[in-house]
Design a protein around this motif. Structure first.
Motif, PDB file in Angstrom:
ATOM      1  N   MET A   5       0.852  -1.207   0.000  1.00  0.00           N
ATOM      2  CA  MET A   5       0.000   0.000   0.000  1.00  0.00           C
ATOM      3  C   MET A   5       0.877   1.243   0.000  1.00  0.00           C
ATOM      4  SD  MET A   5      -3.076   1.103  -0.144  1.00  0.00           S
ATOM      5  CE  MET A   5      -3.966   2.495   0.534  1.00  0.00           C
ATOM      6  N   LYS A   6       0.625   2.122  -0.965  1.00  0.00           N
ATOM      7  CA  LYS A   6       1.418   3.342  -1.055  1.00  0.00           C
ATOM      8  C   LYS A   6       0.910   4.392  -0.071  1.00  0.00           C
ATOM      9  CE  LYS A   6       3.193   3.305  -5.680  1.00  0.00           C
ATOM     10  NZ  LYS A   6       3.140   3.975  -6.976  1.00  0.00           N
ATOM     11  N   PRO A   7       1.829   5.166   0.514  1.00  0.00           N
ATOM     12  CA  PRO A   7       1.372   6.220   1.417  1.00  0.00           C
ATOM     13  C   PRO A   7       0.588   7.277   0.644  1.00  0.00           C
ATOM     14  CG  PRO A   7       3.734   6.418   1.010  1.00  0.00           C
ATOM     15  CD  PRO A   7       3.287   5.164   0.322  1.00  0.00           C
ATOM     16  N   LYS A   8      -0.561   7.628   1.200  1.00  0.00           N
ATOM     17  CA  LYS A   8      -1.406   8.610   0.509  1.00  0.00           C
ATOM     18  C   LYS A   8      -1.791   9.743   1.436  1.00  0.00           C
ATOM     19  CE  LYS A   8      -3.322   6.073  -3.303  1.00  0.00           C
ATOM     20  NZ  LYS A   8      -4.478   5.488  -3.951  1.00  0.00           N
ATOM     21  N   GLU A   9      -2.070  10.883   0.847  1.00  0.00           N
ATOM     22  CA  GLU A   9      -2.569  12.031   1.603  1.00  0.00           C
ATOM     23  C   GLU A   9      -3.994  11.721   2.053  1.00  0.00           C
ATOM     24  OE1 GLU A   9      -1.338  14.893   2.567  1.00  0.00           O
ATOM     25  OE2 GLU A   9       0.614  14.715   1.617  1.00  0.00           O
ATOM     26  N   PRO A  10      -4.434  12.309   3.207  1.00  0.00           N
ATOM     27  CA  PRO A  10      -5.835  12.149   3.603  1.00  0.00           C
ATOM     28  C   PRO A  10      -6.761  12.674   2.499  1.00  0.00           C
ATOM     29  CG  PRO A  10      -4.564  13.260   5.319  1.00  0.00           C
ATOM     30  CD  PRO A  10      -3.670  13.132   4.137  1.00  0.00           C
ATOM     31  N   ALA A  11      -7.942  12.032   2.365  1.00  0.00           N
ATOM     32  CA  ALA A  11      -8.852  12.334   1.251  1.00  0.00           C
ATOM     33  C   ALA A  11      -9.224  13.814   1.153  1.00  0.00           C
ATOM     34  CB  ALA A  11     -10.097  11.490   1.383  1.00  0.00           C
ATOM     35  N   ASN A  12      -9.476  14.455   2.306  1.00  0.00           N
ATOM     36  CA  ASN A  12      -9.896  15.868   2.235  1.00  0.00           C
ATOM     37  C   ASN A  12      -8.788  16.773   1.685  1.00  0.00           C
ATOM     38  OD1 ASN A  12      -8.497  15.322   4.640  1.00  0.00           O
ATOM     39  ND2 ASN A  12      -9.384  17.082   5.676  1.00  0.00           N
TER      40      ASN A  12
END
Ligand code: ZN
Ligand code: MN
Length: 152
Positions: free
Chosen positions: A1-8
């Motif tokens: 799983m790639k690190p992602k920014e929070p959706a908002n």
């Protein structure tokens, strides 16, 4: 799983970029939108090829030229930061499109964005000591990330 920014935060970035794209009358194709989303979501400073692979999963007919053109467009709008490397393995930050310090792993190429407190002071001191008027800076720290330290 790639690190992602929070959706908002991703949504905020995407709307900001889209507003700018529209302001400049650039055509917004589904592929371009996908590239913008990938850049806004990613925390790991993807390469053009990584972006290409991700868009291709959604739009199999996307060409690598489309990726490069979209990146060039976002650079022109100051909405993506390009981290150039002499070997051409450039990486992109679509979340913080302004100069900021990076920690770069020389082994696995992981790039992190730590929040560093004294960058403003450093910049001021550079200005004072050189008389230059700076428009840009680059502050890269190279070494081994914690995971690669454990492995070595
Ligand atoms: Zn590493
Ligand atoms: Mn960054």
């Amino acid at each position: 799983m790639k690190p992602k920014e929070p959706a908002n935060l991703t949504e905020e970035r995407v709307s900001r970029i889209l507003a700018k794209v529209r302001e400049h009358d650039f055509r917004l194709t589904p592929q371009r939108l996908a590239i913008i989303r990938i850049l806004a979501e990613s925390k790991d400073h993807p390469s053009a090829d990584e972006i290409y692979q991700e868009v291709r999963a959604l739009f199999p007919t996307t060409s690598v030229a489309t990726v490069y053109k979209t990146i060039a467009l976002l650079k022109e709008l100051n909405e993506v930061l390009e981290l150039g490397f002499p070997d051409g393995s450039n990486r992109y930050d679509g979340n913080r499109p302004y100069p900021h310090p990076h920690a770069i792993c020389t082994k696995c190429r992981k790039i992190m964005d730590p929040k560093i407190s004294n960058v403003e002071e450093l910049s001021e001191e550079m200005k004072k000591k050189t008389g230059y008027r700076f428009s840009f800076h680059r502050l890269d720290f190279f070494g081994l990330c914690p995971e690669c330290q454990k492995k070595s």
